[in-house]
Motif scaffolding. Structure first.
Motif, PDB file in Angstrom:
ATOM      1  N   ILE A  40      14.126  59.663  -7.207  1.00  0.00           N
ATOM      2  CA  ILE A  40      13.559  58.603  -8.051  1.00  0.00           C
ATOM      3  C   ILE A  40      13.563  57.266  -7.316  1.00  0.00           C
ATOM      4  CG2 ILE A  40      13.960  57.271 -10.166  1.00  0.00           C
ATOM      5  CD1 ILE A  40      14.978  59.935 -11.421  1.00  0.00           C
ATOM      6  N   ALA A  41      14.572  57.033  -6.491  1.00  0.00           N
ATOM      7  CA  ALA A  41      14.683  55.761  -5.765  1.00  0.00           C
ATOM      8  C   ALA A  41      13.804  55.692  -4.529  1.00  0.00           C
ATOM      9  CB  ALA A  41      16.139  55.523  -5.367  1.00  0.00           C
ATOM     10  N   ASP A  42      13.238  56.801  -4.114  1.00  0.00           N
ATOM     11  CA  ASP A  42      12.396  56.821  -2.909  1.00  0.00           C
ATOM     12  C   ASP A  42      11.215  55.864  -3.106  1.00  0.00           C
ATOM     13  OD1 ASP A  42      10.464  57.459  -0.936  1.00  0.00           O
ATOM     14  OD2 ASP A  42      11.251  59.488  -0.762  1.00  0.00           O
ATOM     15  N   PRO A  43      11.071  54.865  -2.260  1.00  0.00           N
ATOM     16  CA  PRO A  43       9.991  53.883  -2.452  1.00  0.00           C
ATOM     17  C   PRO A  43       8.602  54.464  -2.274  1.00  0.00           C
ATOM     18  CG  PRO A  43      11.117  53.527  -0.363  1.00  0.00           C
ATOM     19  CD  PRO A  43      11.923  54.535  -1.113  1.00  0.00           C
ATOM     20  N   GLU A  44       8.500  55.611  -1.625  1.00  0.00           N
ATOM     21  CA  GLU A  44       7.189  56.240  -1.426  1.00  0.00           C
ATOM     22  C   GLU A  44       6.742  57.012  -2.673  1.00  0.00           C
ATOM     23  OE1 GLU A  44       4.859  58.806   2.049  1.00  0.00           O
ATOM     24  OE2 GLU A  44       7.046  58.764   1.991  1.00  0.00           O
ATOM     25  N   VAL A  45       7.680  57.315  -3.558  1.00  0.00           N
ATOM     26  CA  VAL A  45       7.380  58.031  -4.792  1.00  0.00           C
ATOM     27  C   VAL A  45       7.017  57.013  -5.872  1.00  0.00           C
ATOM     28  CG1 VAL A  45       8.356  59.455  -6.644  1.00  0.00           C
ATOM     29  CG2 VAL A  45       8.899  59.978  -4.248  1.00  0.00           C
TER      30      VAL A  45
END
Length: 308
Positions: A40-45
């Motif tokens: 959820i924290a992945d900036p690409e998601v």
């Protein structure tokens, strides 16, 4: 998700990292995680698909919304109507859209039913009847510890919640909200602790009446999956799961069967509508608000079993 225009599956997550890695490698996904918070924290998601059993939907929705990311959640939307309402509240407070995987709202056979009904070919709709008889699933005797679909703490109910939700959600799309329900739910076979039969009468806000029986412990010869829309000039009949035809019969002498090919991936059209809405180019017909209504109807239909 990979095959829809302007969509890309960036990362996947499973609690077992080896299985997540294997899935990612087999499907050409660039990243994998064994921790939901990390994905959820992945900036690409920039959007989250929650494909877990229902007991995790509320908490994962809370985390995705807190990260400002749109949520697409599997059906049924949650274990209870109250959880559905909380998911709606969370997403509205965060300003993120909430979609639910009731993909029948976009499939060609179900859209044909809608167009036939709206054309007036069967006259004024009087009532709808749902009949679903299904032999006991082979894994029901493994018990709720092994089969989450019959563990209400995880699923919210039994196979009625898993399968009947699709039928009831489509009727909501076709006919509008249900306003009242009278029903009985029981466990007849005694193989697990949640309902295995539901018998219900219900009324839509439009005044159309409905009835249904869902039994998940019948014989093979009784196996049935049929919904019938009865009008003043004809009727429309269709299966929800085991085939894709639509039958039309009218007093004017029409007797026609329409058959349909399904997409390679059954959620393709619904995911396309989600992508288009997120891009400001369309709208998705399956939202948190519509899916919450289905949970409310199921709760009303199983209240005698739950004593809620």
């Amino acid at each position: 998700m990979q095959k829809v225009d302007n969509s890309r599956l960036v990362a996947v997550m499973r609690r077992n990292g080896e299985l997540a890695r294997d899935y990612a490698q087999r499907h050409g996904v660039g990243k994998w995680y064994d921790d939901a918070d990390a994905l959820i924290a992945d900036p690409e998601v920039n959007a989250i698909y929650i494909a877990t059993p229902p007991n995790a939907h509320l908490e994962l929705t809370r985390k995705a919304a807190a990260a400002g990311k749109p949520v697409y959640v599997e059906k049924p939307m949650a274990r209870t109507h109250a959880e559905c309402l909380e998911m709606i509240r969370i997403c509205e407070a965060a300003g993120v859209p909430l979609f639910v995987a009731y993909y029948r709202r976009t499939l060609p056979n179900f859209l044909k039913i809608k167009s036939l009904l709206e054309s007036g070919v069967i006259g004024d709709l009087r009532y709808v009847q749902v009949l679903m008889n299904q032999p006991a699933h082979p894994d029901v005797k493994t018990g709720p510890d092994e089969n989450w679909r019959i563990n209400p703490d995880i699923s919210g109910g039994g196979y009625f919640y898993d399968l009947g939700s699709h039928q009831l959600d489509f009727l909501d799309y076709l006919l509008g909200p249900v306003k009242s329900v009278r029903a009985l739910a029981k466990n007849q076979a005694g193989w697990y602790g949640v309902e295995d039969i539901v018998s219900a009468g219900f009324e839509f806000e439009s005044g159309v009446m409905g009835s249904g029986v869902w039994c998940f412990t019948t014989s093979e010869v009784a196996k049935t999956d049929m919904t019938t829309l009865v009008g003043s000039k004809g009727q429309i009949s269709y299966p929800s799961f085991w085939d894709t035809y639509v039958d039309l019969e009218t007093d004017a002498g029409v007797n026609e069967r329409f058959t349909f090919e399904m997409p390679e991936h059954i959620q393709t059209f619904l995911i396309t509508s989600i992508v288009q809405e997120l891009l400001g180019e369309g709208s998705c017909p399956s939202t948190g608000h519509s899916a919450a209504r289905t949970n409310w109807v199921m709760e009303e239909m199983t209240a005698s079993m739950r004593k809620i």
